[in-house]
Design a protein around this motif. Sequence first.
Motif, mmCIF file in Angstrom:
data_model
loop_
_atom_site.group_PDB
_atom_site.id
_atom_site.type_symbol
_atom_site.label_atom_id
_atom_site.label_comp_id
_atom_site.label_asym_id
_atom_site.label_seq_id
_atom_site.Cartn_x
_atom_site.Cartn_y
_atom_site.Cartn_z
ATOM 1 N N ALA A 1 0.843 -1.196 0.000
ATOM 2 C CA ALA A 1 0.000 0.000 0.000
ATOM 3 C C ALA A 1 0.870 1.233 0.000
ATOM 4 O O ALA A 1 1.977 1.234 0.560
ATOM 5 N N ILE A 2 0.388 2.305 -0.623
ATOM 6 C CA ILE A 2 1.142 3.557 -0.669
ATOM 7 C C ILE A 2 0.188 4.724 -0.457
ATOM 8 O O ILE A 2 -0.980 4.664 -0.868
ATOM 9 N N PHE A 3 0.681 5.764 0.211
ATOM 10 C CA PHE A 3 -0.175 6.877 0.628
ATOM 11 C C PHE A 3 0.441 8.206 0.216
ATOM 12 O O PHE A 3 1.655 8.404 0.302
ATOM 13 N N ASP A 4 -0.418 9.125 -0.215
ATOM 14 C CA ASP A 4 0.028 10.461 -0.604
ATOM 15 C C ASP A 4 -1.186 11.381 -0.612
ATOM 16 O O ASP A 4 -2.330 10.935 -0.383
ATOM 17 N N ARG A 5 -0.936 12.662 -0.905
ATOM 18 C CA ARG A 5 -2.014 13.641 -1.029
ATOM 19 C C ARG A 5 -2.211 14.101 -2.462
ATOM 20 O O ARG A 5 -3.115 14.893 -2.735
ATOM 21 N N VAL A 6 -1.340 13.655 -3.368
ATOM 22 C CA VAL A 6 -1.344 14.149 -4.741
ATOM 23 C C VAL A 6 -1.867 13.049 -5.663
ATOM 24 O O VAL A 6 -1.212 12.005 -5.827
ATOM 25 N N PRO A 7 -3.024 13.250 -6.291
ATOM 26 C CA PRO A 7 -3.604 12.191 -7.144
ATOM 27 C C PRO A 7 -2.683 11.731 -8.255
ATOM 28 O O PRO A 7 -2.638 10.528 -8.573
ATOM 29 N N GLU A 8 -1.934 12.657 -8.861
ATOM 30 C CA GLU A 8 -1.045 12.274 -9.965
ATOM 31 C C GLU A 8 0.025 11.290 -9.489
ATOM 32 O O GLU A 8 0.402 10.363 -10.212
ATOM 33 N N ARG A 9 0.541 11.506 -8.298
ATOM 34 C CA ARG A 9 1.541 10.581 -7.756
ATOM 35 C C ARG A 9 0.938 9.202 -7.530
ATOM 36 O O ARG A 9 1.569 8.169 -7.799
ATOM 37 N N LEU A 10 -0.275 9.168 -7.032
ATOM 38 C CA LEU A 10 -0.932 7.894 -6.763
ATOM 39 C C LEU A 10 -1.238 7.142 -8.054
ATOM 40 O O LEU A 10 -1.176 5.895 -8.084
ATOM 41 N N GLU A 11 -1.531 7.869 -9.133
ATOM 42 C CA GLU A 11 -1.727 7.213 -10.426
ATOM 43 C C GLU A 11 -0.441 6.536 -10.882
ATOM 44 O O GLU A 11 -0.467 5.418 -11.421
ATOM 45 N N ARG A 12 0.698 7.185 -10.674
ATOM 46 C CA ARG A 12 1.971 6.559 -11.035
ATOM 47 C C ARG A 12 2.201 5.308 -10.189
ATOM 48 O O ARG A 12 2.702 4.293 -10.676
ATOM 49 N N ALA A 13 1.845 5.389 -8.908
ATOM 50 C CA ALA A 13 2.024 4.240 -8.021
ATOM 51 C C ALA A 13 1.189 3.051 -8.488
ATOM 52 O O ALA A 13 1.651 1.905 -8.473
ATOM 53 N N ARG A 14 -0.016 3.301 -8.898
ATOM 54 C CA ARG A 14 -0.864 2.212 -9.404
ATOM 55 C C ARG A 14 -0.242 1.591 -10.658
ATOM 56 O O ARG A 14 -0.240 0.370 -10.827
ATOM 57 N N ALA A 15 0.296 2.457 -11.526
ATOM 58 C CA ALA A 15 0.917 1.957 -12.750
ATOM 59 C C ALA A 15 2.163 1.132 -12.456
ATOM 60 O O ALA A 15 2.545 0.270 -13.256
ATOM 61 N N LEU A 16 2.797 1.373 -11.303
ATOM 62 C CA LEU A 16 3.996 0.640 -10.916
ATOM 63 C C LEU A 16 3.683 -0.591 -10.067
ATOM 64 O O LEU A 16 4.593 -1.257 -9.584
ATOM 65 N N GLY A 17 2.406 -0.868 -9.866
ATOM 66 C CA GLY A 17 2.033 -2.120 -9.231
ATOM 67 C C GLY A 17 1.582 -2.054 -7.789
ATOM 68 O O GLY A 17 1.499 -3.093 -7.125
ATOM 69 N N ALA A 18 1.270 -0.861 -7.273
ATOM 70 C CA ALA A 18 0.759 -0.780 -5.910
ATOM 71 C C ALA A 18 -0.555 -1.539 -5.790
ATOM 72 O O ALA A 18 -1.449 -1.392 -6.629
ATOM 73 N N GLY A 19 -0.693 -2.340 -4.747
ATOM 74 C CA GLY A 19 -1.946 -3.035 -4.525
ATOM 75 C C GLY A 19 -3.028 -2.111 -4.028
ATOM 76 O O GLY A 19 -4.221 -2.342 -4.247
ATOM 77 N N LEU A 20 -2.610 -1.039 -3.344
ATOM 78 C CA LEU A 20 -3.530 -0.031 -2.829
ATOM 79 C C LEU A 20 -2.817 1.303 -2.851
ATOM 80 O O LEU A 20 -1.685 1.415 -2.370
ATOM 81 N N ALA A 21 -3.451 2.315 -3.434
ATOM 82 C CA ALA A 21 -2.900 3.667 -3.477
ATOM 83 C C ALA A 21 -3.970 4.619 -2.974
ATOM 84 O O ALA A 21 -5.022 4.757 -3.597
ATOM 85 N N VAL A 22 -3.709 5.263 -1.842
ATOM 86 C CA VAL A 22 -4.747 5.996 -1.121
ATOM 87 C C VAL A 22 -4.400 7.468 -0.986
ATOM 88 O O VAL A 22 -3.289 7.828 -0.574
#
Length: 347
Positions: free
Chosen positions: A185-206
């Motif tokens: 799981a990965i956490f941030d406040r910036v939606p664009e960063r979380l989109e990159r995390a999902r593309a890199l295989g995060a199971g959960l990006a919040v």
Amino acid sequence: MAGTAKMRLARVHGPGDVRLDEVPVPHCGPGEALVQVAACGVCGSDLGYIAQGGLGGVEPLSAPLPIGHEFAGTVVAVGQCVTGVAPGMRVAVNPDRAYIGGGGPDGAMAAFIRVAGAEIGETLFPLPDHLPFAEASLAEPLSVGLHGLRVAGAKTEDRIAILGAGPIGLCALVMARHLGARDVAIFDRVPERLERARALGAGLAVDVTQESLTEALARFHGSGERFGAKFVGTDVFVDCAGSAAALEEVVAVAKYRARIAVVALHHKPLALDLWRMMANEISLAGSIADARSEEFGEAVAMLAAGGQALSPLISHRFDFSRFHEALAVAADGARAAKVILTFPEAA
């Protein structure tokens, strides 16, 4: 090449004052190699040195500070006593072994750089022809992410949470996946960063402005109760955010024998619940980098193998002539992940 030849080198002269100074191309002495830089990443520490006017910002600089340490390029000359290294060799360089871009005399935001202690597997890591230099320059930040995971004793079966989806948080995510972890799981406040995390295989990006870390981890990793307090089922936390509130929340909800690695730079002291750390036997350790080269070599090997699609890590590429524009973009966390400076390759 050295002697009368000149090049531009990025150096910090004071707070907010970074210049491309004209300096001689370095001379390659005994035990050294001269590398023509092809790609160099802009690190958050580079931006910090510029903002502070030096490494710590306390004492004025006695001399301009060269910056740049995430790089790859081509060996163009070797000094006496160097073995196994030849001109034309494509390499990534471990800056922690060669003392580059962090207070030493050399920085990689330049066309050429001298690498002291030139040795295969220590400072110099050969690259296959199919690996582009820009991707190879990711070896250093990837090794920083890997080191944080190693400090926390991360294992394949661990449930991992990463605080912060900036460049180092994303690198920690990539290396957690490299280690075989799946429930990351990965956490941030910036939606664009979380989109990159999902593309890199995060199971959960919040987005923590939409759901709390505690609620999300209880849902993803499970939860329980100990000594009358709720905990989440996360085994390993990697702090790449530098948020006092987030780290305090982690300690408050960490389970028995959870492990926490602090990779982020915290600028102020913070209060932690030491009773809870004691009662739950929580391990908390700092993490910066591994100068021994094993983890750097592992990152290079992973890049060379090409098992993971890492294109979301590199958000921008700028020719070195657009240096100041590249810095401005790198400072914009919503727009940028890893910003790479590129240089003409050796003929």
